[in-house]
Write an enzyme that holds these catalytic residues in place. Structure first.
Site, PDB file in Angstrom:
ATOM      1  N   ILE A  75       0.849  -1.204   0.000  1.00 42.64           N
ATOM      2  CA  ILE A  75       0.000   0.000   0.000  1.00 42.64           C
ATOM      3  C   ILE A  75       0.881   1.249   0.000  1.00 42.64           C
ATOM      4  O   ILE A  75       0.542   2.250  -0.620  1.00 42.64           O
ATOM      5  CB  ILE A  75      -0.948  -0.006   1.241  1.00 42.64           C
ATOM      6  N   GLY A  76       1.999   1.167   0.698  1.00 36.93           N
ATOM      7  CA  GLY A  76       2.923   2.320   0.707  1.00 36.93           C
ATOM      8  C   GLY A  76       2.469   3.455   1.610  1.00 36.93           C
ATOM      9  O   GLY A  76       2.665   4.633   1.309  1.00 36.93           O
ATOM     10  N   CYS A 104       7.790  -0.757   8.155  1.00 32.19           N
ATOM     11  CA  CYS A 104       6.991  -0.941   6.938  1.00 32.19           C
ATOM     12  C   CYS A 104       7.896  -1.355   5.772  1.00 32.19           C
ATOM     13  O   CYS A 104       8.807  -0.612   5.404  1.00 32.19           O
ATOM     14  CB  CYS A 104       6.257   0.349   6.565  1.00 32.19           C
ATOM     15  N   ILE A 159       4.518  -9.323  14.548  1.00 35.59           N
ATOM     16  CA  ILE A 159       5.435  -8.865  13.528  1.00 35.59           C
ATOM     17  C   ILE A 159       4.716  -8.032  12.462  1.00 35.59           C
ATOM     18  O   ILE A 159       3.511  -8.206  12.241  1.00 35.59           O
ATOM     19  CB  ILE A 159       6.148 -10.055  12.812  1.00 35.59           C
ATOM     20  N   ASN A 160       5.493  -7.146  11.830  1.00 37.90           N
ATOM     21  CA  ASN A 160       5.008  -6.523  10.608  1.00 37.90           C
ATOM     22  C   ASN A 160       5.138  -7.583   9.496  1.00 37.90           C
ATOM     23  O   ASN A 160       5.496  -8.730   9.764  1.00 37.90           O
ATOM     24  CB  ASN A 160       5.820  -5.258  10.295  1.00 37.90           C
ATOM     25  N   GLY A 212       0.217 -11.692  13.410  1.00 43.12           N
ATOM     26  CA  GLY A 212       0.731 -12.396  12.231  1.00 43.12           C
ATOM     27  C   GLY A 212      -0.092 -13.652  12.024  1.00 43.12           C
ATOM     28  O   GLY A 212       0.130 -14.671  12.667  1.00 43.12           O
ATOM     29  N   GLY A 213      -1.105 -13.535  11.164  1.00 50.59           N
ATOM     30  CA  GLY A 213      -1.865 -14.713  10.776  1.00 50.59           C
ATOM     31  C   GLY A 213      -2.905 -15.204  11.757  1.00 50.59           C
ATOM     32  O   GLY A 213      -3.381 -16.333  11.647  1.00 50.59           O
ATOM     33  N   THR A 272      -5.015  -9.247   8.690  1.00 52.89           N
ATOM     34  CA  THR A 272      -5.588  -9.728   7.432  1.00 52.89           C
ATOM     35  C   THR A 272      -6.959 -10.405   7.624  1.00 52.89           C
ATOM     36  O   THR A 272      -7.832 -10.299   6.759  1.00 52.89           O
ATOM     37  CB  THR A 272      -4.584 -10.712   6.782  1.00 52.89           C
TER      38      THR A 272
HETATM   39  C1  LIG Z   1      -3.310  -4.253   3.664  1.00 55.37           C
HETATM   40  C2  LIG Z   1      -2.377  -4.112   4.839  1.00 55.37           C
HETATM   41  C3  LIG Z   1      -1.971  -2.849   5.235  1.00 55.37           C
HETATM   42  C4  LIG Z   1      -1.101  -2.697   6.323  1.00 55.37           C
HETATM   43  N1  LIG Z   1      -0.745  -1.434   6.726  1.00 55.37           N
HETATM   44  C5  LIG Z   1       0.030  -1.282   7.830  1.00 55.37           C
HETATM   45  C6  LIG Z   1       0.322   0.018   8.341  1.00 55.37           C
HETATM   46  O1  LIG Z   1      -0.130   1.031   7.818  1.00 55.37           O
HETATM   47  N2  LIG Z   1       1.108   0.099   9.441  1.00 55.37           N
HETATM   48  C7  LIG Z   1       1.616  -1.005  10.089  1.00 55.37           C
HETATM   49  O2  LIG Z   1       2.311  -0.866  11.103  1.00 55.37           O
HETATM   50  N3  LIG Z   1       1.330  -2.261   9.632  1.00 55.37           N
HETATM   51  C8  LIG Z   1       0.557  -2.411   8.537  1.00 55.37           C
HETATM   52  N4  LIG Z   1       0.245  -3.675   8.105  1.00 55.37           N
HETATM   53  C9  LIG Z   1       0.790  -4.842   8.831  1.00 55.37           C
HETATM   54  C10 LIG Z   1      -0.208  -5.387   9.863  1.00 55.37           C
HETATM   55  O3  LIG Z   1      -0.507  -4.427  10.852  1.00 55.37           O
HETATM   56  C11 LIG Z   1       0.340  -6.668  10.553  1.00 55.37           C
HETATM   57  O4  LIG Z   1       1.509  -6.350  11.259  1.00 55.37           O
HETATM   58  C12 LIG Z   1       0.667  -7.779   9.567  1.00 55.37           C
HETATM   59  O5  LIG Z   1      -0.246  -7.793   8.479  1.00 55.37           O
HETATM   60  C13 LIG Z   1       0.651  -9.166  10.215  1.00 55.37           C
HETATM   61  O6  LIG Z   1      -0.608  -9.467  10.763  1.00 55.37           O
HETATM   62  P1  LIG Z   1      -1.762 -10.301   9.956  1.00 55.37           P
HETATM   63  O7  LIG Z   1      -1.087 -11.507   9.368  1.00 55.37           O
HETATM   64  O8  LIG Z   1      -2.783 -10.606  10.986  1.00 55.37           O
HETATM   65  O9  LIG Z   1      -2.273  -9.393   8.898  1.00 55.37           O
HETATM   66  C14 LIG Z   1      -0.618  -3.848   7.016  1.00 55.37           C
HETATM   67  C15 LIG Z   1      -1.043  -5.119   6.606  1.00 55.37           C
HETATM   68  C16 LIG Z   1      -1.916  -5.266   5.530  1.00 55.37           C
HETATM   69  C17 LIG Z   1      -2.358  -6.666   5.152  1.00 55.37           C
END
Ligand SMILES: Cc1cc2nc3c(=O)[nH]c(=O)nc-3n(C[C@H](O)[C@H](O)[C@H](O)COP(=O)(O)O)c2cc1C
Length: 322
Positions: A71-72, A131, A208-209, A260-261, A283
């Site tokens: 997304i950036g 990020c 984790i990010n 994370g997941g 997610t």
């Molecule tokens: C579409 C999307 C956008 C994200 N944007 C951010 C963000 O703006 N800042 C951030 O710290 N993490 C961002 N993340 C990371 C999530 O906060 C999280 O750390 C990562 O997705 C792992 O968790 P998950 O597997 O439950 O998604 C983003 C993840 C996704 C999928």
């Protein structure tokens, strides 16, 4: 009723389930699906000082048991966030954790933190120094090349102990709010960065990010993502995240927000048992917008069934054979 409340710094959460930054917008998007007051806390999409358009499309694609995103850090910038997003967030009545990052200058973290420190309804600040979607190596494929290259600094912070120490301690000096540092899995030893964040004054770490990853359209021989590389999230990364939470738990004293997941109660439980004090759901919100409240209820039932009177008792309760 088992006690689900936990403390993160000076924050008292009614339950340990929060949303992960960037996957829940600024909460309004989910109002029709759940009672937002049931959440332990809300973490906002990362904001930067100035508005950011984000990366060019395509920015997401599905992968086995997960997704890629690049997304950036698209966001409206600090002032619009305060004017247009925060008033709605304030009304919800749960702790609001504002995630911040820097476009091209670590100094911006300090400006952001100083301003947010003055806003009563901001409960905590999360430093997104991890990020992976503003990396420099895909630049020749995009007209955004220059801004992408300049923005690479916030990727580098969580991979560099000294930069992490300097940033966290500088932000610590300008805010009394609970400070959370979000760590990157894209490092050799995440415990090193977690310890540095703790020593610099962070009240908690979140991990984790996303993991830096790629997905290729073999017919076109293109990356499915315009920026070529992207961040992998979803169940595919859960075993890595659980391992990292467990490693970090054994090295630091401050609380861990694990993510994370996580897609259901059992996947959330893995994080508590390995050492997380709270969890972030990311997610999974895209698949089931009610997943957070279902997990809160599921945790209650699990504790009841196992005669555990408080979630505290579960944190770091992994039984190790070795
Ligand atoms: C579409 C999307 C956008 C994200 N944007 C951010 C963000 O703006 N800042 C951030 O710290 N993490 C961002 N993340 C990371 C999530 O906060 C999280 O750390 C990562 O997705 C792992 O968790 P998950 O597997 O439950 O998604 C983003 C993840 C996704 C999928």
């Amino acid at each position: 009723m088992p006690n689900l409340s936990v403390n993160i710094g000076t924050l008292k959460l009614r339950n340990p389930v929060m949303v992960a930054s960037g996957t829940f917008g600024y909460a309004d998007e989910f109002r029709d699906f759940i009672n937002l007051r049931e959440l332990g806390a809300i973490v906002t999409k990362t904001i930067t000082l100035k508005p950011r358009q984000g990366n060019p499309p395509p920015r997401t694609c599905e992968t086995p048991s997960g997704m890629l995103n690049s997304i950036g850090l698209e966001n409206p910038g600090l002032e619009v966030f305060i004017r247009e997003k925060l008033p709605l967030l304030k009304k919800i009545g749960v702790p609001i954790i504002v995630s911040i990052s820097s476009e091209d200058d670590p100094q911006e973290f300090i400006v952001l933190a100083r301003r947010l420190d003055k806003i009563k309804e901001v409960a905590a600040i999360e430093l997104n120094i991890s990020c992976p979607n503003i990396t420099p190596h895909a630049t020749r494929h995009t007209p955004h090349a220059k801004s992408v290259q300049r923005a690479a600094c916030s990727q580098l912070i969580a991979q560099d102990p000294e930069a992490t120490y300097n940033l966290v301690s500088a932000v610590r000096k300008v805010t009394q709010k609970t400070l959370i540092t979000k760590l990157s899995p894209n490092v050799t030893d995440i415990t090193e960065i977690a310890m540095v964040a703790q020593n610099a004054g962070s009240d908690a770490v979140s991990l984790i990010n996303t993991l830096t990853a790629m997905c290729i359209d073999v017919e076109a021989r293109n990356s499915k993502i315009a920026m070529v590389t992207a961040g992998l999230s979803g169940p595919a990364i859960r075993p890595v995240a659980v391992r990292m939470v467990w490693e970090v738990y054994r090295k630091i004293k401050i609380p861990i927000i694990g993510m994370g997941g996580i897609i259901d109660t059992f996947s959330a439980l893995e994080f508590f048992i390995s050492g997380a004090t709270a969890v972030g759901i990311g997610t999974a919100n895209f698949i089931n917008p009610r997943v957070t409240v279902e997990i809160i209820e599921g945790l209650r039932k699990y504790l009841q069934k196992n005669n555990i009177n408080s979630i505290d008792k579960l944190i770091g309760s992994l039984r190790c054979k070795s």
